[in-house]
Enzyme design. Structure first.
Site, PDB file in Angstrom:
ATOM      1  CB  SER A   3      -0.894  -0.014   1.245  1.00  0.00           C
ATOM      2  OG  SER A   3      -1.265   1.317   1.563  1.00  0.00           O
TER       3      SER A   3
ATOM      4  CG  HIS B 175      -3.795  -1.615  -1.377  1.00  0.00           C
ATOM      5  ND1 HIS B 175      -4.864  -2.487  -1.514  1.00  0.00           N
ATOM      6  CD2 HIS B 175      -4.154  -0.750  -0.394  1.00  0.00           C
ATOM      7  CE1 HIS B 175      -5.810  -2.166  -0.641  1.00  0.00           C
ATOM      8  NE2 HIS B 175      -5.408  -1.104   0.047  1.00  0.00           N
TER       9      HIS B 175
ATOM     10  CG  ASP C 112      -4.962   2.415   1.197  1.00  0.00           C
ATOM     11  OD1 ASP C 112      -5.894   1.596   1.067  1.00  0.00           O
ATOM     12  OD2 ASP C 112      -3.834   2.116   1.626  1.00  0.00           O
TER      13      ASP C 112
ATOM     14  CG  MET D 165      -8.361   7.180   2.790  1.00  0.00           C
ATOM     15  SD  MET D 165      -7.560   7.135   4.385  1.00  0.00           S
ATOM     16  CE  MET D 165      -6.605   5.613   4.234  1.00  0.00           C
TER      17      MET D 165
ATOM     18  CG  HIS E 124      -9.123   0.051  -0.051  1.00  0.00           C
ATOM     19  ND1 HIS E 124      -8.484  -0.188   1.156  1.00  0.00           N
ATOM     20  CD2 HIS E 124     -10.461   0.033   0.227  1.00  0.00           C
ATOM     21  CE1 HIS E 124      -9.384  -0.335   2.114  1.00  0.00           C
ATOM     22  NE2 HIS E 124     -10.583  -0.196   1.578  1.00  0.00           N
TER      23      HIS E 124
ATOM     24  CG  MET F 151     -11.160   3.103   2.698  1.00  0.00           C
ATOM     25  SD  MET F 151      -9.503   3.049   3.389  1.00  0.00           S
ATOM     26  CE  MET F 151      -8.543   3.172   1.888  1.00  0.00           C
TER      27      MET F 151
ATOM     28  CG  MET G 244     -11.148  -2.652   5.684  1.00  0.00           C
ATOM     29  SD  MET G 244      -9.655  -2.202   4.819  1.00  0.00           S
ATOM     30  CE  MET G 244      -8.732  -1.334   6.087  1.00  0.00           C
TER      31      MET G 244
ATOM     32  N   GLY H 115      -8.462   4.280   7.543  1.00  0.00           N
ATOM     33  CA  GLY H 115      -8.134   5.700   7.714  1.00  0.00           C
ATOM     34  C   GLY H 115      -6.643   5.966   7.742  1.00  0.00           C
TER      35      GLY H 115
ATOM     36  N   GLY I  65      -0.216   1.883   9.683  1.00  0.00           N
ATOM     37  CA  GLY I  65       0.530   1.806  10.934  1.00  0.00           C
ATOM     38  C   GLY I  65      -0.294   1.414  12.154  1.00  0.00           C
TER      39      GLY I  65
ATOM     40  CG  ASP J 195      -5.911  -2.929   3.400  1.00  0.00           C
ATOM     41  OD1 ASP J 195      -4.740  -2.707   3.771  1.00  0.00           O
ATOM     42  OD2 ASP J 195      -6.645  -2.070   2.871  1.00  0.00           O
ATOM     43  N   GLY J 196      -4.515  -4.287   6.479  1.00  0.00           N
ATOM     44  CA  GLY J 196      -4.414  -3.527   7.717  1.00  0.00           C
ATOM     45  C   GLY J 196      -3.615  -4.246   8.786  1.00  0.00           C
ATOM     46  N   GLY J 197      -2.499  -3.653   9.150  1.00  0.00           N
ATOM     47  CA  GLY J 197      -1.707  -4.190  10.259  1.00  0.00           C
ATOM     48  C   GLY J 197      -1.037  -5.517   9.965  1.00  0.00           C
TER      49      GLY J 197
ATOM     50  CB  SER K  59       3.767   0.386   8.401  1.00  0.00           C
ATOM     51  OG  SER K  59       2.706  -0.406   8.847  1.00  0.00           O
TER      52      SER K  59
END
Ligand code: DX5
Ligand code: ZN
Length: 232
Positions: A21, A46, A48, A50, A80, A82, A157, A162, A165, A192-194, A215
């Protein structure tokens, strides 16, 4: 005739695909960062998007996507959205070279300005892109199940959207397994995420074949090593 890079999603890949991402890339050197992760083995990029409304943050739009497309003509671009009103941007992202456009079930099922997610999947297909449907951590499985059919990909997700990290929310793994059990072999499942090397195996075990990570890749100084650690 479909573009060759569109074959990435079908048939099922024989190893997990990694989607850096670019939200955690150095925005002063976006093209260079994109090329670096692709050379380091990234399977797709990816992006993002927003709108400051669906989520509090503001990030990138179709012009940034078009610039990535110009500098990385062969990359698969996984966009993606959002945003509260994804229909507004379908044509712009098609023109900007997106290969996959994913929007959120929470935007579609909104009480006041909702829309039929399956109609929007058709619109995205008509514009020559793959269509994805995303679900946030607090949203119940039952909300998304009736709508899976026309989508090329479902994105689960594993953080509240938003920001990059944030910490991985392991509770979403049960929902992921349940969604996976409902998908056809030609449908992909993305998390997706963390995502980090320590939780990537649980995402893969739950059925994900695409891992999006910001990250865990861009905050390291060895992108190739970071990508291969995510694949396990
Ligand atoms: C969050 C975005 C994610 C994010 C991932 O709203 O959709 O794609 O960039 O960042 P990490 O991998 O750092 O959690
Ligand atoms: Zn994302």
């Amino acid at each position: 005739m479909s573009k060759p890079r569109n074959k990435l999603l079908k048939p099922a890949p024989d190893r997990p695909l990694v989607a850096p991402s670019i939200l955690s890339a150095d925005f002063g050197r976006v093209a260079e960062e994109c090329r670096a992760v692709l050379e380091a083995g990234a399977d797709l990029l990816h992006l993002d998007v927003m709108d400051g409304h669906f989520v509090p943050n503001l990030t990138m739009g179709p012009d940034l996507c078009a610039a990535v497309r110009r500098h990385c003509p062969d990359a698969f671009l996984d966009v993606h959205l959002m945003v509260t009103n994804p229909a507004l941007y379908v044509e712009a992202f098609a023109k900007s070279g997106a290969d996959l456009l994913t929007f959120h079930i929470e935007a579609a099922l909104h009480d006041n300005h909702g829309f039929d997610p399956n109609d929007l999947a058709n619109t995205i297909h008509d514009q020559g892109m793959n269509a994805g449907l995303a679900i946030n951590p607090p949203t119940k499985l039952e909300k998304i199940l009736p709508y899976l059919k026309p989508f090329d990909l479902i994105l689960v997700m594993s953080v509240n959207p938003g920001y990059s990290g944030q910490s991985f929310i392991a509770d979403v793994l049960d929902k992921t397994r349940a969604i996976n059990s409902q998908l056809r072999p030609d449908q992909r499942l993305e998390m997706d995420g963390g995502i980090k090397p320590d939780n990537a195996p649980s995402c893969i075990e739950a059925g994900c074949d695409i891992l999006a990570a910001a990250s865990a890749i861009f905050k390291t100084d060895n992108y190739a090593e970071a990508i291969s650690h995510l694949r396990g």
